[in-house]
Design an enzyme around this catalytic site. Structure first.
Site, PDB file in Angstrom:
ATOM      1  N   ALA A 263       3.053   6.203   5.190  1.00 44.78           N
ATOM      2  CA  ALA A 263       2.216   6.107   6.397  1.00 44.78           C
ATOM      3  C   ALA A 263       2.535   7.232   7.383  1.00 44.78           C
ATOM      4  O   ALA A 263       1.637   7.814   7.997  1.00 44.78           O
ATOM      5  CB  ALA A 263       2.413   4.745   7.055  1.00 44.78           C
TER       6      ALA A 263
ATOM      7  N   PHE B 273       0.845  -1.192   0.000  1.00 46.29           N
ATOM      8  CA  PHE B 273       0.000   0.000   0.000  1.00 46.29           C
ATOM      9  C   PHE B 273       0.878   1.239   0.000  1.00 46.29           C
ATOM     10  O   PHE B 273       1.725   1.417   0.892  1.00 46.29           O
ATOM     11  CB  PHE B 273      -0.920   0.002   1.232  1.00 46.29           C
TER      12      PHE B 273
ATOM     13  N   ILE C 295       2.199  -1.908   4.525  1.00 42.68           N
ATOM     14  CA  ILE C 295       1.985  -0.466   4.374  1.00 42.68           C
ATOM     15  C   ILE C 295       3.341   0.224   4.328  1.00 42.68           C
ATOM     16  O   ILE C 295       4.195  -0.029   5.182  1.00 42.68           O
ATOM     17  CB  ILE C 295       1.160   0.062   5.572  1.00 42.68           C
ATOM     18  N   CYS C 296       3.532   1.101   3.345  1.00 39.35           N
ATOM     19  CA  CYS C 296       4.807   1.828   3.234  1.00 39.35           C
ATOM     20  C   CYS C 296       4.982   2.782   4.415  1.00 39.35           C
ATOM     21  O   CYS C 296       4.112   3.614   4.690  1.00 39.35           O
ATOM     22  CB  CYS C 296       4.840   2.630   1.944  1.00 39.35           C
ATOM     23  N   ILE C 297       6.129   2.658   5.080  1.00 35.02           N
ATOM     24  CA  ILE C 297       6.332   3.467   6.288  1.00 35.02           C
ATOM     25  C   ILE C 297       6.438   4.956   5.969  1.00 35.02           C
ATOM     26  O   ILE C 297       5.875   5.792   6.685  1.00 35.02           O
ATOM     27  CB  ILE C 297       7.548   2.968   7.101  1.00 35.02           C
TER      28      ILE C 297
END
Lengths: 133, 130
Positions: free
Chosen positions: B82, B39, B77-79
């Site tokens: 995010a 994501f 999820i891409c940090i």
């Protein structure tokens, strides 16, 4: 074995976050030593336009990053001629993005290659992974 | 076939999440493997556990959690994306000195390397976005 990665950039550099976050992925793929190419289509051609100045909109300008990509062996920038023409742009309106060719005594060479829509289709068909932003 | 899926848009705002969910269910039903779902951009908002849509609407975030629970699909999820958008797991919230976390079950937060790794490992990468 490395794969051929193509990043398809279709959006203007500012107005949405796609261009900036796409660049972040390009840098990571380069770090994984993949064969990375970039395509600039539609409003994406504005990402590498000359003379970008973001002061008035309060955003961080990142256009200089494109010229640094050569240091990460990212030096295949395919720009669609029809997209330039439709926007009244020519190659002279683009930043002079270059890389140093390690196989040619580090001679400075242009990274940007203007291709027709048909040639772009051909380049895209040769990729293993196409990421569109 | 082994797929990596990239979701670039947030739920409800855009149909990408719904289309990605439908694609993944269909692929699994046909016996294909989903190596990873990554994501990025506003797509990270698929991973909040605090969404409360109207009762007559679908609950996209929990559909993802169900997918992870039932099929063991890896939801990443891409940090960097995010952090820009306020998606936190407990560890990251603690590290940033924040008083809350909001990640839905089945999701994990990690780096963009997980996307590239997924692209390398999978036979096909499918992008759901604008």
């Amino acid at each position: 074995m490395s794969k051929k990665f193509m990043y398809v950039n279709r959006k203007a550099p500012y107005g949405t976050v796609y261009a900036l976050e796409s660049l972040e992925v390009v840098l990571i793929a380069a770090a994984f030593e993949q064969d990375v190419s970039l395509a600039f289509i539609d409003d994406g051609v504005y990402q590498i336009a000359k003379g970008q100045d973001t002061k008035g909109i309060g955003m961080k300008g990142f256009s200089a990053t494109y010229n640094a990509l050569g240091d990460y062996d990212v030096n295949k920038f395919y720009v669609e001629r029809e997209s330039l023409e439709e926007r009244g742009l020519t190659e002279d309106d683009l930043m002079p993005i270059v890389y140093e060719d390690e196989n040619d005594d580090w001679a400075e060479k242009p990274s940007v290659k203007i291709v027709s829509r048909a040639e772009m289709a051909q380049v895209l068909s040769e990729q293993d992974v196409t990421l569109s932003f | 076939m082994k797929f990596t899926i990239l979701v670039n848009e947030g739920p409800y705002q855009h149909q990408s999440s719904d289309s990605a969910l439908q694609f993944i269910r269909a692929a699994l039903e046909k016996g294909h493997e989903i190596f990873r779902v990554f994501f990025y951009h506003d797509g990270v908002n698929n991973g909040t556990r605090l969404a409360v849509p109207p009762k007559d609407d679908r609950l996209i975030q929990s559909e993802w959690s169900t997918l992870a629970e039932e099929h063991g699909v890896d939801l990443v999820i891409c940090i960097a994306a995010a952090q820009r958008r306020g998606l936190m797991d407990a560890d990251e919230a603690k590290r940033q000195g924040l008083d809350a976390n909001n990640i839905a079950p089945g999701f994990r937060i990690s780096g963009l390397g997980q996307l590239i790794d997924g692209n390398i490992e999978a036979d096909r990468t499918i992008v759901f976005g604008d």
